[in-house]
Design a protein around this motif. Structure first.
Motif, PDB file in Angstrom:
ATOM      1  N   ILE A 130       0.845  -1.100   0.055  1.00 32.39           N
ATOM      2  CA  ILE A 130      -0.148  -0.175   0.079  1.00 32.39           C
ATOM      3  C   ILE A 130       0.890   1.215   0.108  1.00 32.39           C
ATOM      4  CG2 ILE A 130      -0.179   0.173   2.484  1.00 32.39           C
ATOM      5  CD1 ILE A 130      -3.080   0.708   0.370  1.00 32.39           C
ATOM      6  N   GLY A 131       2.116   1.175   0.450  1.00 31.81           N
ATOM      7  CA  GLY A 131       3.175   2.232   0.566  1.00 31.81           C
ATOM      8  C   GLY A 131       3.345   2.709  -0.657  1.00 31.81           C
ATOM      9  N   TYR A 132       3.302   2.084  -1.789  1.00 35.78           N
ATOM     10  CA  TYR A 132       3.813   2.665  -3.144  1.00 35.78           C
ATOM     11  C   TYR A 132       2.644   3.515  -3.706  1.00 35.78           C
ATOM     12  CZ  TYR A 132       7.302  -1.117  -3.477  1.00 35.78           C
ATOM     13  OH  TYR A 132       8.385  -1.780  -3.092  1.00 35.78           O
ATOM     14  N   VAL A 133       1.399   3.201  -3.271  1.00 37.32           N
ATOM     15  CA  VAL A 133       0.319   4.126  -3.572  1.00 37.32           C
ATOM     16  C   VAL A 133       0.441   5.491  -2.951  1.00 37.32           C
ATOM     17  CG1 VAL A 133      -2.197   4.556  -3.628  1.00 37.32           C
ATOM     18  CG2 VAL A 133      -1.406   2.370  -4.039  1.00 37.32           C
ATOM     19  N   LEU A 134       1.005   5.413  -1.589  1.00 32.21           N
ATOM     20  CA  LEU A 134       1.000   6.517  -0.963  1.00 32.21           C
ATOM     21  C   LEU A 134       2.192   7.592  -1.438  1.00 32.21           C
ATOM     22  CD1 LEU A 134       0.210   8.429   1.499  1.00 32.21           C
ATOM     23  CD2 LEU A 134       1.495   6.953   2.960  1.00 32.21           C
ATOM     24  N   LEU A 135       3.346   6.678  -1.864  1.00 34.58           N
ATOM     25  CA  LEU A 135       4.356   7.191  -2.437  1.00 34.58           C
ATOM     26  C   LEU A 135       4.232   8.066  -3.674  1.00 34.58           C
ATOM     27  CD1 LEU A 135       7.085   4.740  -1.429  1.00 34.58           C
ATOM     28  CD2 LEU A 135       7.196   7.159  -0.409  1.00 34.58           C
ATOM     29  N   ALA A 136       3.482   7.139  -4.597  1.00 31.06           N
ATOM     30  CA  ALA A 136       3.088   7.777  -5.764  1.00 31.06           C
ATOM     31  C   ALA A 136       2.414   9.145  -5.505  1.00 31.06           C
ATOM     32  CB  ALA A 136       2.298   6.781  -6.361  1.00 31.06           C
ATOM     33  N   ALA A 137       1.170   9.008  -4.583  1.00 27.39           N
ATOM     34  CA  ALA A 137       0.491  10.329  -4.381  1.00 27.39           C
ATOM     35  C   ALA A 137       1.382  11.444  -3.918  1.00 27.39           C
ATOM     36  CB  ALA A 137      -0.554   9.950  -3.472  1.00 27.39           C
ATOM     37  N   VAL A 138       2.195  11.265  -3.127  1.00 31.91           N
ATOM     38  CA  VAL A 138       3.010  12.204  -2.550  1.00 31.91           C
ATOM     39  C   VAL A 138       4.054  12.873  -3.770  1.00 31.91           C
ATOM     40  CG1 VAL A 138       4.997  12.965  -1.137  1.00 31.91           C
ATOM     41  CG2 VAL A 138       3.483  11.553  -0.231  1.00 31.91           C
ATOM     42  N   TRP A 139       4.520  12.024  -4.720  1.00 35.70           N
ATOM     43  CA  TRP A 139       5.456  12.458  -5.705  1.00 35.70           C
ATOM     44  C   TRP A 139       4.583  13.241  -6.772  1.00 35.70           C
ATOM     45  CZ3 TRP A 139      10.309  13.719  -5.184  1.00 35.70           C
ATOM     46  CH2 TRP A 139      10.831  13.218  -4.199  1.00 35.70           C
ATOM     47  N   ILE A 140       3.193  12.689  -7.160  1.00 36.21           N
ATOM     48  CA  ILE A 140       2.545  13.264  -7.988  1.00 36.21           C
ATOM     49  C   ILE A 140       2.154  14.781  -7.544  1.00 36.21           C
ATOM     50  CG2 ILE A 140       0.273  13.300  -9.090  1.00 36.21           C
ATOM     51  CD1 ILE A 140       0.598  10.249  -9.372  1.00 36.21           C
ATOM     52  N   THR A 141       1.860  14.878  -6.285  1.00 25.75           N
ATOM     53  CA  THR A 141       1.412  16.012  -5.750  1.00 25.75           C
ATOM     54  C   THR A 141       2.888  17.147  -5.992  1.00 25.75           C
ATOM     55  OG1 THR A 141       0.000  14.950  -4.157  1.00 25.75           O
ATOM     56  CG2 THR A 141       0.659  17.261  -3.619  1.00 25.75           C
ATOM     57  N   CYS A 142       3.772  16.605  -5.708  1.00 23.22           N
ATOM     58  CA  CYS A 142       5.140  17.471  -5.806  1.00 23.22           C
ATOM     59  C   CYS A 142       5.243  18.015  -7.341  1.00 23.22           C
ATOM     60  CB  CYS A 142       6.262  16.588  -5.440  1.00 23.22           C
ATOM     61  SG  CYS A 142       6.349  16.292  -3.729  1.00 23.22           S
ATOM     62  N   LEU A 143       4.879  16.982  -8.287  1.00 25.25           N
ATOM     63  CA  LEU A 143       4.836  17.528  -9.648  1.00 25.25           C
ATOM     64  C   LEU A 143       3.999  18.627  -9.989  1.00 25.25           C
ATOM     65  CD1 LEU A 143       5.291  14.095 -11.464  1.00 25.25           C
ATOM     66  CD2 LEU A 143       6.933  15.633 -11.364  1.00 25.25           C
ATOM     67  N   ILE A 144       2.749  18.484  -9.325  1.00 25.74           N
ATOM     68  CA  ILE A 144       1.647  19.637  -9.292  1.00 25.74           C
ATOM     69  C   ILE A 144       2.187  20.710  -8.920  1.00 25.74           C
ATOM     70  CG2 ILE A 144      -0.776  19.918  -8.696  1.00 25.74           C
ATOM     71  CD1 ILE A 144      -1.330  17.129  -9.052  1.00 25.74           C
ATOM     72  N   ASP A 145       2.728  20.478  -7.603  1.00 23.77           N
ATOM     73  CA  ASP A 145       3.320  21.713  -6.900  1.00 23.77           C
ATOM     74  C   ASP A 145       4.323  22.474  -7.808  1.00 23.77           C
ATOM     75  OD1 ASP A 145       2.150  21.257  -4.578  1.00 23.77           O
ATOM     76  OD2 ASP A 145       3.724  20.336  -3.522  1.00 23.77           O
ATOM     77  N   ALA A 146       5.262  21.783  -8.434  1.00 25.83           N
ATOM     78  CA  ALA A 146       6.174  22.410  -9.329  1.00 25.83           C
ATOM     79  C   ALA A 146       5.502  23.048 -10.418  1.00 25.83           C
ATOM     80  CB  ALA A 146       7.126  21.060  -9.765  1.00 25.83           C
ATOM     81  N   VAL A 147       4.534  22.487 -11.215  1.00 25.20           N
ATOM     82  CA  VAL A 147       3.918  23.266 -12.122  1.00 25.20           C
ATOM     83  C   VAL A 147       3.264  24.380 -11.767  1.00 25.20           C
ATOM     84  CG1 VAL A 147       1.854  23.204 -13.688  1.00 25.20           C
ATOM     85  CG2 VAL A 147       3.332  21.357 -13.499  1.00 25.20           C
ATOM     86  N   PHE A 148       2.727  24.552 -10.538  1.00 28.81           N
ATOM     87  CA  PHE A 148       1.911  25.908 -10.219  1.00 28.81           C
ATOM     88  C   PHE A 148       3.109  26.793  -9.015  1.00 28.81           C
ATOM     89  CE2 PHE A 148      -1.438  23.038 -11.192  1.00 28.81           C
ATOM     90  CZ  PHE A 148      -2.334  23.635 -11.734  1.00 28.81           C
ATOM     91  N   MET A 149       4.172  26.302  -9.115  1.00 29.43           N
ATOM     92  CA  MET A 149       5.055  27.187  -8.232  1.00 29.43           C
ATOM     93  C   MET A 149       5.455  28.682  -8.590  1.00 29.43           C
ATOM     94  SD  MET A 149       6.604  26.791  -5.413  1.00 29.43           S
ATOM     95  CE  MET A 149       6.325  24.844  -5.131  1.00 29.43           C
ATOM     96  N   GLY A 150       5.148  29.016  -9.755  1.00 28.69           N
ATOM     97  CA  GLY A 150       5.478  30.260 -10.431  1.00 28.69           C
ATOM     98  C   GLY A 150       4.417  31.167  -9.637  1.00 28.69           C
ATOM     99  N   GLY A 151       3.158  30.828  -9.645  1.00 25.00           N
ATOM    100  CA  GLY A 151       2.003  31.626  -9.098  1.00 25.00           C
ATOM    101  C   GLY A 151       2.129  31.784  -7.595  1.00 25.00           C
TER     102      GLY A 151
END
Length: 126
Positions: free
Chosen positions: A75-96
């Motif tokens: 189950i940890g792989y799902v949690l890790l994937a969610a965290v890192w996908i959220t980081c990608l989203i953060d990176a996209v919106f970081m400029g704003g």
């Protein structure tokens, strides 16, 4: 520096502008650095630690650790994937995010400088 901060600076004297620019340059956050941190160390909350949002940073860090521990149960792989996908989203919106933070920083510095001279802010009643 964005247009709103440039408009504020027009209200300052030459000496105050130097003070503003010095303080602003010392304290402003870099979009490039925040994006790099989000992409490389985002799961550990590095980009949020850099931005001073410790609560959010600790959440990322704890979820990443928990995900690592729970990989034994898969189950940890799902949690890790969610965290890192959220980081990608953060990176996209970081400029704003950085622009808004730097704009608020500039506003606080402007208010502090104007407060030193005792003037009223534009549009305020005495």
């Amino acid at each position: 520096m964005d247009q709103a901060l440039l408009a504020l600076m027009k209200q300052l004297s030459a000496e105050e502008k130097l003070m503003f620019q010095s303080d602003y340059e010392d304290q402003k956050k870099s979009t490039v650095l925040a994006v790099v941190l989000a992409l490389l160390l985002g799961g550990f909350g590095a980009h949020w630690f850099y931005l001073g949002r410790t609560g959010r940073a600790l959440t990322y860090l704890l979820l990443n650790i928990l995900g690592g521990v729970l990989t034994v149960l898969l189950i940890g792989y799902v949690l890790l994937a969610a965290v890192w996908i959220t980081c990608l989203i953060d990176a996209v919106f970081m400029g704003g995010t950085i622009s808004a933070m730097n704009r608020r920083l500039g506003q606080r510095i402007f208010e502090a400088i104007v407060g030193l001279r005792g003037d009223q802010f534009p549009g305020q009643a005495p």
